[in-house]
Design a protein around this motif. Structure first.
Motif, short mmCIF file in Angstrom:
data_model
loop_
_atom_site.label_atom_id
_atom_site.label_comp_id
_atom_site.label_asym_id
_atom_site.label_seq_id
_atom_site.Cartn_x
_atom_site.Cartn_y
_atom_site.Cartn_z
N ALA A 57 0.89 -1.02 0.14
CA ALA A 57 -0.12 -0.15 0.02
C ALA A 57 0.92 1.24 0.10
O ALA A 57 2.12 1.09 0.34
N LEU A 58 0.36 2.41 -0.44
CA LEU A 58 1.17 3.68 -0.53
C LEU A 58 1.66 3.87 0.74
O LEU A 58 2.78 4.59 0.88
N HIS A 59 0.89 3.90 1.84
CA HIS A 59 1.31 4.43 3.08
C HIS A 59 2.41 3.52 3.69
O HIS A 59 3.44 4.08 4.41
N GLU A 60 2.33 2.36 3.39
CA GLU A 60 3.46 1.26 3.73
C GLU A 60 4.68 1.55 3.10
O GLU A 60 5.73 1.48 3.66
N ALA A 61 4.62 1.92 1.88
CA ALA A 61 5.87 2.22 1.17
C ALA A 61 6.42 3.63 1.57
O ALA A 61 7.66 3.65 1.79
N ALA A 62 5.44 4.57 2.08
CA ALA A 62 6.28 5.79 2.68
C ALA A 62 6.88 5.47 3.88
O ALA A 62 7.98 5.91 4.09
N LEU A 63 6.25 4.62 4.74
CA LEU A 63 6.99 4.45 6.07
C LEU A 63 8.32 3.68 5.80
O LEU A 63 9.30 3.85 6.42
N ARG A 64 8.02 2.55 5.01
CA ARG A 64 9.33 1.79 4.79
C ARG A 64 10.71 2.48 4.00
O ARG A 64 11.71 2.30 4.61
N GLU A 65 10.28 3.47 3.15
CA GLU A 65 11.36 4.14 2.57
C GLU A 65 11.88 5.51 3.58
O GLU A 65 13.16 5.60 3.68
N LEU A 66 11.08 5.65 4.40
CA LEU A 66 11.54 6.67 5.23
C LEU A 66 12.65 5.86 6.50
O LEU A 66 13.75 6.37 6.77
N ARG A 67 12.08 4.95 6.78
CA ARG A 67 12.87 4.14 7.69
C ARG A 67 14.26 3.49 7.18
O ARG A 67 15.24 3.73 7.56
N THR A 68 14.03 3.08 5.96
CA THR A 68 15.32 2.54 5.26
C THR A 68 16.28 3.52 4.85
O THR A 68 17.51 3.14 5.14
N GLU A 69 15.88 4.60 4.17
CA GLU A 69 16.82 5.58 3.68
C GLU A 69 17.43 6.40 4.73
O GLU A 69 18.36 7.20 4.77
N THR A 70 16.61 6.64 5.85
CA THR A 70 17.31 7.73 7.09
C THR A 70 17.65 6.91 8.30
O THR A 70 18.11 7.55 9.02
N THR A 71 17.40 5.65 8.18
CA THR A 71 17.62 4.93 9.64
C THR A 71 16.77 5.70 10.66
O THR A 71 17.13 5.23 12.10
N VAL A 72 15.83 6.50 10.43
CA VAL A 72 15.15 7.16 11.77
C VAL A 72 14.44 6.07 12.39
O VAL A 72 13.79 5.09 11.83
N GLU A 73 14.64 5.89 13.82
CA GLU A 73 13.78 5.09 14.45
C GLU A 73 12.54 5.45 15.18
O GLU A 73 11.69 4.73 15.75
N LEU A 74 12.22 6.81 15.13
CA LEU A 74 10.87 7.16 15.53
C LEU A 74 10.00 6.88 14.85
O LEU A 74 9.82 6.88 13.73
N GLU A 75 8.68 6.60 15.31
CA GLU A 75 7.50 6.38 14.79
C GLU A 75 6.89 7.75 14.34
O GLU A 75 6.90 8.63 15.24
N PRO A 76 6.61 8.03 13.08
CA PRO A 76 5.74 9.36 12.79
C PRO A 76 4.58 9.59 13.88
O PRO A 76 3.85 8.48 14.07
N ARG A 77 4.43 10.70 14.34
CA ARG A 77 3.27 10.84 15.06
C ARG A 77 2.05 11.48 14.11
O ARG A 77 0.92 11.56 14.42
#
Lengths: 225, 225
Positions: A57-77
């Motif tokens: 799904a689109l929002h799943e892809a957005a979360l995956r790319e954010l995590r993979t490319e930036t290694t940010v470990e925080l959950e978006p609020r």
């Protein structure tokens, strides 16, 4: 009647997502960027993003790319899709449509390092970003516009703050997103009139008088729209 | 460095647009639908829409599909992209992403006939549509939600009306979009306080007292967002 399949007149395009992830730090609105490691626009900074996977799904892809490319470990609020960029010539590799997402992270001090095919990741002043790849300057502009609208008619500002916060801290979020100073008395009056805040009864000691701490009022409309 | 092309990991999808076109008629919010002439969902009603052509911008595709499938000759008073529907299983023919658009037409009495591959086109009550193809019921729901938001913080309601209109006519638009009755006195007070209306000085004779005609105030923010 045979098996259904994409009709020949259907234009095939590459499907991507990009994410404008914001946080506040030291009174400044910051956006999370990655440095591209690949052509086109290699070494340029860009919003984290990439191709949607089959079945994703689109929002799943957005979360995956954010995590993979930036290694940010925080959950978006907060995560919302806000606009789809589909100009035929926006990417030199062919027709690639990007479904752009807006994310709010709790704070902008979190350490990030580049992941995936990036050379690095870092926080930048959202109103004064470096030169960006593709049409990402336009995507960032529109993301900031959406963020400003969300201040007006949803209490998205609270998502930038810890659970308990002072009015000056909240004012800093408004000023950071709007990129201008606000009058303290008017801000206080307007924000309290909205009925979204509840005094917590606690106070926080600072330089001057201990400041009253506020929380989101019970039943206040959340930013989820 | 060779020619740039879509990388192999890029998911290829079909790119489509759908249009929820609204108008008011007899105090009712109406939506323009077409009856599908092809599989899948043949004979079901659907929002006008179809595949984006190579080299075509998204809003151009939305206008073309609206005109071709419904033969409507009015120019939309407002057209905006509002959400992209990309659930992997939303279309049985394969992965087809639809960039959904919202349009406002001046009135809902205009005659339409089906064009393109449709069996017909007609106006339906937006809050009580027939069974719709694909995920078009969800797209219509979200379009109505966006329309309701636009009443709150942009004067999109005026786009449904002729240049000069009475306050009862404007109230009818609000009631039609919100799908509930409003108190006449409160409505009058709130809408005049917004400063978006200017009395035109003219009056229109009706059943009772001649009603004051209003126009958009000069400098009032338009719905273009």
């Amino acid at each position: 009647m045979g098996t259904l399949s994409l009709p020949p007149q259907a234009t095939r395009v590459g499907l991507a997502v990009d994410v404008a992830a914001f946080a506040m730090h030291a009174g400044e609105l910051r956006v999370l960027l990655v440095q591209r490691g690949e052509l086109p626009h290699a070494r340029d900074w860009a919003l984290p993003g990439g191709f949607v996977q089959p079945g994703e799904a689109l929002h799943e892809a957005a979360l995956r790319e954010l995590r993979t490319e930036t290694t940010v470990e925080l959950e978006p609020r907060h995560l919302e899709q806000f606009y789809t960029f589909g100009e035929p010539s926006r990417d030199p590799r062919g027709r690639i449509v990007s479904v752009a997402h807006l994310a709010v992270l709790p704070h902008g001090t979190v350490r990030v390092t580049g992941g995936g095919h990036t050379l690095g990741a870092d926080w930048f002043p959202a109103h004064h970003p470096p030169r960006l790849a593709f049409d990402h300057a336009a995507i960032l502009d529109r993301a900031i516009g959406r963020l400003q609208l969300r201040l007006e008619y949803a209490n998205l500002a609270l998502e930038f703050l810890p659970d308990a916060f002072t009015l000056p801290e909240l004012q800093t979020v408004y000023e950071g997103v709007l990129d201008r100073s606000l009058d303290k008395r008017n801000f206080r009056k307007r924000i309290l009139a909205q009925g979204i805040l509840a005094a917590s009864g606690e106070r926080r000691s600072g330089v001057g008088r201990p400041a009253q701490l506020y929380r989101r009022a019970k039943g206040a409309r959340t930013a989820a729209l």
